[in-house]
Write a protein that holds these residues in place. Structure first.
Motif: not given
Length: 86
Positions: A4, A25, A10, A46-47, A7, A12-14, A23
């Motif tokens: 977490s 892109e 960065r 995004r988690d 994520r 990004d997506y978890l 994690v």
């Protein structure tokens, strides 16, 4: 916790699968058949593991499920690109 934090750092997506966390892109999200710019990603933060909005995660999940069922031939191709119910 660590995934977490990474994520968040960065942006990004978890993603989660059982007890494993990834994690990734936006390119990886797209390979899953999802649009990384879908507003539902923002709604869940995004988690996938601890989403801020369970209904938004459910909509994303249904998109993946529809794509898989279409790819297997259980649904017509026209269903694949139909927008999910919001």
């Amino acid at each position: 916790g660590e995934a977490s934090r990474i994520r968040a750092e960065r942006g990004d997506y978890l993603l989660a699968y059982r007890r494993d966390f990834l994690v990734v892109e936006h390119h990886y999200v797209r390979t899953l058949g999802l649009d990384p710019e879908d507003p539902d990603w923002q709604r869940i933060g995004r988690d996938w593991a601890q989403p801020g909005d369970l209904a938004a995660r459910e909509r994303l999940f249904r998109q993946v499920a529809l794509d898989r069922l279409t790819a297997l031939g259980f649904l017509p191709e026209s269903r694949r690109h139909a927008p999910p119910a919001r």
